[in-house]
Design an enzyme around this catalytic site. Structure first.
Site, PDB file in Angstrom:
ATOM      1  N   THR A 173       0.815  -1.214   0.000  1.00  0.00           N
ATOM      2  CA  THR A 173       0.000   0.000   0.000  1.00  0.00           C
ATOM      3  C   THR A 173       0.848   1.265   0.000  1.00  0.00           C
ATOM      4  O   THR A 173       1.962   1.275   0.551  1.00  0.00           O
ATOM      5  CB  THR A 173      -0.908   0.007   1.251  1.00  0.00           C
ATOM      6  OG1 THR A 173      -1.519   1.291   1.360  1.00  0.00           O
ATOM      7  CG2 THR A 173      -0.123  -0.235   2.534  1.00  0.00           C
ATOM      8  N   TYR A 198      -2.056   0.304   9.910  1.00  0.00           N
ATOM      9  CA  TYR A 198      -2.267  -0.408   8.642  1.00  0.00           C
ATOM     10  C   TYR A 198      -0.988  -0.352   7.801  1.00  0.00           C
ATOM     11  O   TYR A 198      -0.463  -1.388   7.371  1.00  0.00           O
ATOM     12  CB  TYR A 198      -3.455   0.213   7.886  1.00  0.00           C
ATOM     13  CG  TYR A 198      -3.552  -0.221   6.447  1.00  0.00           C
ATOM     14  CD1 TYR A 198      -3.660  -1.578   6.133  1.00  0.00           C
ATOM     15  CD2 TYR A 198      -3.524   0.708   5.409  1.00  0.00           C
ATOM     16  CE1 TYR A 198      -3.733  -1.987   4.802  1.00  0.00           C
ATOM     17  CE2 TYR A 198      -3.601   0.307   4.089  1.00  0.00           C
ATOM     18  CZ  TYR A 198      -3.699  -1.044   3.789  1.00  0.00           C
ATOM     19  OH  TYR A 198      -3.767  -1.441   2.476  1.00  0.00           O
TER      20      TYR A 198
END
Ligand code: UDP
Length: 328
Positions: A116, A140
């Site tokens: 990501t 995250y």
């Protein structure tokens, strides 16, 4: 060629399973169905199991004998990761380690990892390139960063293991044929929430923060159509099977839109002037994330086909209006 896809019943995974199936690969999806749905697996077998269940994972790998593994199964919601970081380290970092243990034990050494843009945090330079400092600002991003480090170290230890890490920017939109799309019970992503608000599922759309150092004070993201992401995986797979080096690649279009611009586009596409409320910042948000996509274009020959925010929103809107809330 046989490809095992973890998280193949989820949003991005299911679009990649579709692309793999269309390209003639044999696919097996391994998914715990926590956020994925059975109907979204358009090709191949589905094993409904968790990556923490190493026994089922091993049996599946021994039986299917994949040539490569694509690993999508993960938790992906930034604010949830701030509230429940251990869930993210367990699902994203520890489960990646479990998968590596089992696949390496079975002699499988080709791996494609869903990473990501969140690994960059608040990067100094935008668009951000793959060599920028890795400095996530939420759990995250940290959970994915750690998994990337594990992959890199394992590769450096012995190059019987090769991987490609694809760093996604903001994936949105749906299959043009409207068979699959985002179908999470708790939608948190901006475009999905905007469209659900237009549909009347939410009373209003909140804008999280208007005091960021951007042109209009709201966060800027690089929104990329899910089918362009899916195609990047096919190219990454070919590259890896063709003995490509272990690498990380950004997946984004190289330009971004503010939250306000996305809302304006969603209103235009839907023709609905839904209610918007400006509120405070959401914890864990970087102000701007835009991909420098030079490397993926150069090395994988990736060419985006759907670099058009209105098209992205149109496909998502069509999906929203066709998806009747059937989970699993
Ligand atoms: N956002 C917003 N309202 C929402 C959902 C998201 O203002 O209902 C903002 C969010 O704060 C961020 C941007 O939209 O600045 C993109 O957030 P999203 O959750 O879609 O993706 P992320 O970048 O967190 O992966």
């Amino acid at each position: 060629m046989k490809i095992l896809v973890t998280g193949g019943a989820g949003y991005i995974g299911s679009h990649v399973v579709k692309a793999l199936g269309e390209a003639g690969y044999e696919v097996l999806t391994y998914d715990n169905l926590s956020t994925g749905n059975k109907w979204s697996v358009l090709y191949g077998e589905l094993i409904a199991a968790d990556l923490s269940d190493k026994e089922t994972l091993k049996k599946t790998i021994v039986r299917f004998k994949p040539d490569a593994i694509m690993h999508f199964a993960a938790s992906i919601v930034v604010p949830e990761s701030v509230r429940d970081p251990l869930k993210y380290y367990r699902n994203n970092t520890v489960n990646t380690l479990n998968l590596l243990d089992v696949m390496l034990e079975q002699g499988i050494g080709k791996f494609i990892f869903s990473s990501t843009a969140a690994v960059y945090g608040n990067a100094e330079k935008m668009p951000v390139g793959e060599n920028a400092p890795i400095s996530p600002v939420n759990p995250y991003g940290s959970s994915k960063m750690m998994a990337e480090k594990i992959l890199r170290d394992r590769h450096l230890a012995d190059n019987d293991f090769n991987y490609v890490s694809l760093r996604y920017f903001n994936v949105a939109g749906a299959d043009a044929g409207c068979r699959i799309g985002q179908a999470y019970k708790a939608a948190t992503h901006l475009i999905t929430r905007a469209l659900k608000t237009a549909k009347g599922e939410f009373q209003k759309l909140q804008v999280f923060g208007t005091d960021y150092p951007t042109t209009d004070g709201t966060c800027i993201r690089d929104y990329i159509h899910v089918d362009d992401i899916a195609n990047a995986h096919i190219l990454a797979l070919k590259y890896l099977l063709d003995k490509g080096r272990s690498e990380a690649f950004n997946c984004g279009y190289g330009h971004g839109y503010s939250v306000r611009e996305v809302i304006a586009a969603a209103k235009k596409v839907t023709g609905i002037d839904f209610e918007v409320e400006e509120t405070g910042r959401r914890e864990g948000d970087a102000s701007i994330l835009i991909a420098d996509n030079t490397k993926i274009k150069r090395e994988l020959g990736w060419q985006p086909k759907y670099d058009d925010l209105e098209y992205i929103i149109k496909t998502a809107w069509k999906w929203e209006n066709n998806f009747h809330g059937k989970y699993s």
